[in-house]
Scaffold this active site. Structure first.
Site, PDB file in Angstrom:
ATOM      1  CG  HIS A   1      37.010  37.376  34.664  1.00 34.16           C
ATOM      2  ND1 HIS A   1      37.339  36.086  35.035  1.00 34.16           N
ATOM      3  CD2 HIS A   1      38.167  37.968  34.293  1.00 34.16           C
ATOM      4  CE1 HIS A   1      38.632  35.916  34.901  1.00 34.16           C
ATOM      5  NE2 HIS A   1      39.164  37.044  34.452  1.00 34.16           N
TER       6      HIS A   1
ATOM      7  NE  ARG B   1      41.654  55.327  41.671  1.00 30.57           N
ATOM      8  CZ  ARG B   1      40.869  56.216  41.062  1.00 30.57           C
ATOM      9  NH1 ARG B   1      41.119  56.585  39.828  1.00 30.57           N
ATOM     10  NH2 ARG B   1      39.837  56.752  41.679  1.00 30.57           N
TER      11      ARG B   1
END
Length: 154
Positions: free
Chosen positions: A92, A131
């Site tokens: 997925h 991030r």
């Protein structure tokens, strides 16, 4: 985290620009941080608060259709895609990462409209957290710079 050399770019001037942001809610703590950093950087670049439209969608796969709807309006100088996809145990991850990225690119090319793609893809939550702020700021700078560039090319 490895710091890539981004080079030097032009002085950013967001005055007069209208920017649309599409944020996926999946992994919301990360995407909220992406959105906050992006908005703050847009404001710092001179984009007025009233010229920033921000919508949310369920997940990364829904981002391209919202971008397309915004692009069809013809009111924006650039758009920003925000999302967070974290690898799981199944295929997925690849499906969502690849299809959302392809959809964002297709909308950008179909409408000749810059779209800063900050749908981050990471192996784990720690990488996403590391991030979230930088990528939100980067997306804002890319949107403004590309809007400026396209103004000179058209």
């Amino acid at each position: 985290m490895f710091d890539a050399e981004q080079g030097t770019g032009p002085q950013l001037n967001g005055a007069g620009l209208r920017i649309g942001i599409v944020q996926a809610r999946f992994n919301e703590s990360i995407t909220n941080a992406l959105a906050a950093a992006c908005r703050a950087e847009l404001l710092a670049a001179g984009v007025l608060e009233e010229n920033i439209d921000h919508v949310q969608v369920p997940g990364a796969l829904e981002v391209p259709v919202a971008l397309q709807a915004m692009a069809q309006r013809g009111e924006y100088h650039a758009l920003v895609a925000l999302g967070c996809i974290i690898r799981g145990e199944t295929y997925h991850f690849e499906l969502v990462a690849n299809e959302s990225g392809a959809g964002v690119t297709r909308v950008s090319l179909d409408y000749e409209l810059p779209i800063a793609n900050a749908i981050i893809t990471t192996e784990n939550m720690e990488q996403a957290i590391a991030r979230q702020t930088d990528k939100g700021r980067d997306a804002a700078r890319v949107a403004v710079e590309m809007a400026q560039l396209l103004e000179t090319l058209n």
